[in-house]
Design a protein around this motif. Structure first.
Motif, PDB file in Angstrom:
ATOM      1  N   ALA A  41    -105.393 -27.937  16.749  1.00 43.83           N
ATOM      2  CA  ALA A  41    -104.986 -26.640  16.208  1.00 43.83           C
ATOM      3  C   ALA A  41    -103.698 -26.127  16.843  1.00 43.83           C
ATOM      4  O   ALA A  41    -103.194 -25.067  16.443  1.00 43.83           O
ATOM      5  CB  ALA A  41    -106.106 -25.617  16.407  1.00 43.83           C
ATOM      6  N   HIS A  49    -110.548 -29.909  14.798  1.00 50.40           N
ATOM      7  CA  HIS A  49    -111.951 -30.284  14.985  1.00 50.40           C
ATOM      8  C   HIS A  49    -112.062 -31.340  16.076  1.00 50.40           C
ATOM      9  O   HIS A  49    -111.123 -32.093  16.340  1.00 50.40           O
ATOM     10  CB  HIS A  49    -112.570 -30.804  13.677  1.00 50.40           C
ATOM     11  N   ILE A  87    -116.225 -17.115  19.374  1.00 52.70           N
ATOM     12  CA  ILE A  87    -116.985 -18.360  19.294  1.00 52.70           C
ATOM     13  C   ILE A  87    -118.310 -18.087  18.605  1.00 52.70           C
ATOM     14  O   ILE A  87    -119.083 -17.218  19.033  1.00 52.70           O
ATOM     15  CB  ILE A  87    -117.248 -18.971  20.687  1.00 52.70           C
ATOM     16  N   ALA A 123    -110.407 -30.158  19.564  1.00 55.17           N
ATOM     17  CA  ALA A 123    -110.236 -29.219  18.459  1.00 55.17           C
ATOM     18  C   ALA A 123    -109.056 -28.283  18.713  1.00 55.17           C
ATOM     19  O   ALA A 123    -108.253 -28.007  17.804  1.00 55.17           O
ATOM     20  CB  ALA A 123    -111.516 -28.424  18.244  1.00 55.17           C
ATOM     21  N   LEU A 124    -108.942 -27.786  19.938  1.00 54.93           N
ATOM     22  CA  LEU A 124    -107.851 -26.869  20.259  1.00 54.93           C
ATOM     23  C   LEU A 124    -106.503 -27.580  20.208  1.00 54.93           C
ATOM     24  O   LEU A 124    -105.508 -27.025  19.713  1.00 54.93           O
ATOM     25  CB  LEU A 124    -108.072 -26.251  21.638  1.00 54.93           C
ATOM     26  N   LEU A 184    -108.153 -16.845  15.880  1.00 55.95           N
ATOM     27  CA  LEU A 184    -108.650 -18.204  16.098  1.00 55.95           C
ATOM     28  C   LEU A 184    -110.100 -18.119  16.542  1.00 55.95           C
ATOM     29  O   LEU A 184    -110.429 -17.416  17.506  1.00 55.95           O
ATOM     30  CB  LEU A 184    -107.823 -18.919  17.169  1.00 55.95           C
ATOM     31  N   THR A 194    -114.191 -29.515  22.463  1.00 51.54           N
ATOM     32  CA  THR A 194    -113.432 -28.266  22.404  1.00 51.54           C
ATOM     33  C   THR A 194    -111.952 -28.519  22.639  1.00 51.54           C
ATOM     34  O   THR A 194    -111.089 -28.019  21.904  1.00 51.54           O
ATOM     35  CB  THR A 194    -113.967 -27.263  23.433  1.00 51.54           C
ATOM     36  N   THR A 228    -118.435 -18.023  10.597  1.00 54.66           N
ATOM     37  CA  THR A 228    -117.236 -17.901  11.420  1.00 54.66           C
ATOM     38  C   THR A 228    -116.056 -17.456  10.563  1.00 54.66           C
ATOM     39  O   THR A 228    -115.263 -16.586  10.957  1.00 54.66           O
ATOM     40  CB  THR A 228    -116.918 -19.244  12.101  1.00 54.66           C
ATOM     41  N   VAL A 256    -108.294 -18.399  21.992  1.00 57.18           N
ATOM     42  CA  VAL A 256    -109.557 -18.271  21.255  1.00 57.18           C
ATOM     43  C   VAL A 256    -110.060 -16.834  21.327  1.00 57.18           C
ATOM     44  O   VAL A 256    -110.263 -16.279  22.411  1.00 57.18           O
ATOM     45  CB  VAL A 256    -110.627 -19.240  21.807  1.00 57.18           C
ATOM     46  N   ALA A 272    -112.402 -25.534  14.610  1.00 61.69           N
ATOM     47  CA  ALA A 272    -111.475 -24.446  14.917  1.00 61.69           C
ATOM     48  C   ALA A 272    -110.919 -23.867  13.623  1.00 61.69           C
ATOM     49  O   ALA A 272    -110.285 -24.588  12.831  1.00 61.69           O
ATOM     50  CB  ALA A 272    -110.332 -24.963  15.788  1.00 61.69           C
ATOM     51  N   THR A 299    -108.642 -20.744  11.747  1.00 64.26           N
ATOM     52  CA  THR A 299    -107.637 -19.707  11.957  1.00 64.26           C
ATOM     53  C   THR A 299    -107.512 -18.873  10.693  1.00 64.26           C
ATOM     54  O   THR A 299    -107.837 -19.314   9.594  1.00 64.26           O
ATOM     55  CB  THR A 299    -106.264 -20.308  12.295  1.00 64.26           C
ATOM     56  N   LEU A 302    -113.869 -20.495  17.037  1.00 63.27           N
ATOM     57  CA  LEU A 302    -114.507 -21.813  17.117  1.00 63.27           C
ATOM     58  C   LEU A 302    -115.965 -21.714  16.687  1.00 63.27           C
ATOM     59  O   LEU A 302    -116.617 -20.692  16.889  1.00 63.27           O
ATOM     60  CB  LEU A 302    -114.459 -22.362  18.541  1.00 63.27           C
TER      61      LEU A 302
END
Length: 404
Positions: free
Chosen positions: A284, A254, A294, A280-281, A384, A277, A345, A291, A400, A402, A386
């Motif tokens: 993760a 996050h 979204i 968050a990535l 994955l 972003t 999501t 990704v 994020a 998964t 977002l």
């Protein structure tokens, strides 16, 4: 080794229906829910996306604001999906974190009208407990008997996502074992509608309500007010495994930033969203190339959609993920949006489906170049995904998720 954060249950109350299945069916089929709203007849814009009537529940519903009724209903579904019974847990190890943009604004407006028109004797004794911003979390702790940390977050339309981030932090520090977290709002009121209309934020497509909310479309002219609640049950992966609960997904990362640019407009270059972003990535352990999907904030306002689309196009230049916005179907559910869209999501991941953006038909120069799902849902293996949430005050959050 960092313990993963598992999502073990979700619950939804939205204009698309009561419950996850009803809402998912509405979003998956791209079915708009906007209608002319008689309650807004004396305001400049009389469109809204209303939650269908709730079934009578336990207790005396008159004590609660509409937003709290939504919250309690969504929380019950989330806990049932997680296989949790408050009678069986240690209440001191359960946290409640709720996001809201406006608290019990419907109650406040109603009771203020009574005060002005009739006098103080007409006020309900539950006025303050119903509208104070912290009371949604308070009422849920009473419902659950939870005695761990109880918090209310307010970051405008990012509030629900901020609540989920806060819950993750509580779990990561060991302050709780289970977090019941999400967002709720019921801002379809004359004051809110008139205020947003005065700002020029609402769609004026009153002659065609079903096509009023048009995220990313070249003919977008503003959002449609919505309402609802989204709730998630979060646990450390080891805790979920110990009780043999099967996670729906993992909240793997996050990011949260502030624009420090303007009270209501996003930064024109999306600096804060880009930074959130990347954070968050990184958390993760992933890159932009990883990704798959979204769930965009996608409000249907000219400025937000242009900035968000530009950020997506730039960050994913090597490989464009699929993009959708639920607000074409559900309207803008305000402080609940981040939690509702987080749940959607997760549904996209578990059901291997990217839903369409209702009413999106034609991009403009700012929204072209990204893979916006339109017309029909698309089958997709999503590893994955977002979820973006932005809010007045320059708040940016990215979650994020998964596959578990």
């Amino acid at each position: 080794m960092k313990d993963e954060i598992a999502v073990t249950g979700i619950g939804l109350v939205t204009p698309g229906g009561i419950g996850v299945e009803a809402t998912w069916d509405t979003v998956r089929t791209g079915r708009p829910t906007a209608h002319t709203d008689p309650a807004l007849n004396n305001t400049p814009v009389s469109l809204s996306c209303r939650v269908p009537p709730l079934q009578p529940g336990r207790g005396r519903l008159w004590r609660f604001d509409r937003s709290t009724r939504f919250l309690l209903t969504a929380a019950r579904e989330a806990l049932a999906a997680a296989g949790l019974d408050p009678a069986d847990w240690d209440p001191a190890r359960v946290a409640v974190v709720i996001g809201t943009a406006a608290g019990g604004i419907d109650t406040l407006e109603t009771q203020h009208h009574k005060l002005i028109s009739t006098g103080p004797g007409a006020l309900s004794p539950m006025t303050l407990p119903a509208f104070l911003p912290n009371m949604a979390a308070g009422h849920l702790t009473l419902e659950l008997g939870a005695t761990g940390p109880s918090l209310q977050t307010s970051t405008a339309c990012a509030s629900g996502a901020t609540a989920l981030i806060t819950a993750c932090l509580l779990l990561s520090t060991g302050a709780c074992d289970i977090a019941v977290a999400g967002g709720t709002d019921a801002m379809i009121t004359p004051l809110c509608a008139a205020g947003f209309a005065k700002m020029g934020a609402l769609s004026r497509r009153g002659d065609d309500p079903g096509r009023a909310s048009r995220p990313f479309d070249k003919d977008r002219d503003g959002f449609v007010l919505g309402e609802g609640a989204g709730m998630l049950v979060l646990e450390r992966r080891r805790h979920a495994d110990a009780r043999t609960a099967r996670p729906l997904a993992l909240l793997a990362g996050h990011g949260s930033t502030s624009d420090a640019h303007h009270p209501t407009a996003p930064h024109p270059e999306g600096v804060g969203l880009r930074a959130a972003t990347r954070t968050a990535l990184a958390m993760a352990g992933a890159s932009a190339y990883d990704v798959d999907h979204i769930n965009a904030h996608g409000t249907s306002t000219p400025l937000n959609d242009a900035v968000e689309a530009t950020v997506i196009r730039d960050l994913y230049a090597r490989r464009q993920p699929t993009v959708t916005s639920a607000k074409g179907a559900l309207g803008h559910t305000m402080g609940a949006a981040g939690a509702i869209e987080a749940a959607l999501t997760i549904a996209s991941i578990t059901r291997r489906t990217a839903p369409p953006t209702a009413n999106f038909t034609t991009p403009d120069d700012t929204t072209s170049g990204i893979d916006i799902v339109n017309t029909a849902s698309r089958r997709q293996h999503i590893r994955l995904a977002l979820s973006h949430s932005l809010g007045f005050g320059g708040h940016n959050t990215v979650l994020a998720f998964t596959a578990a």
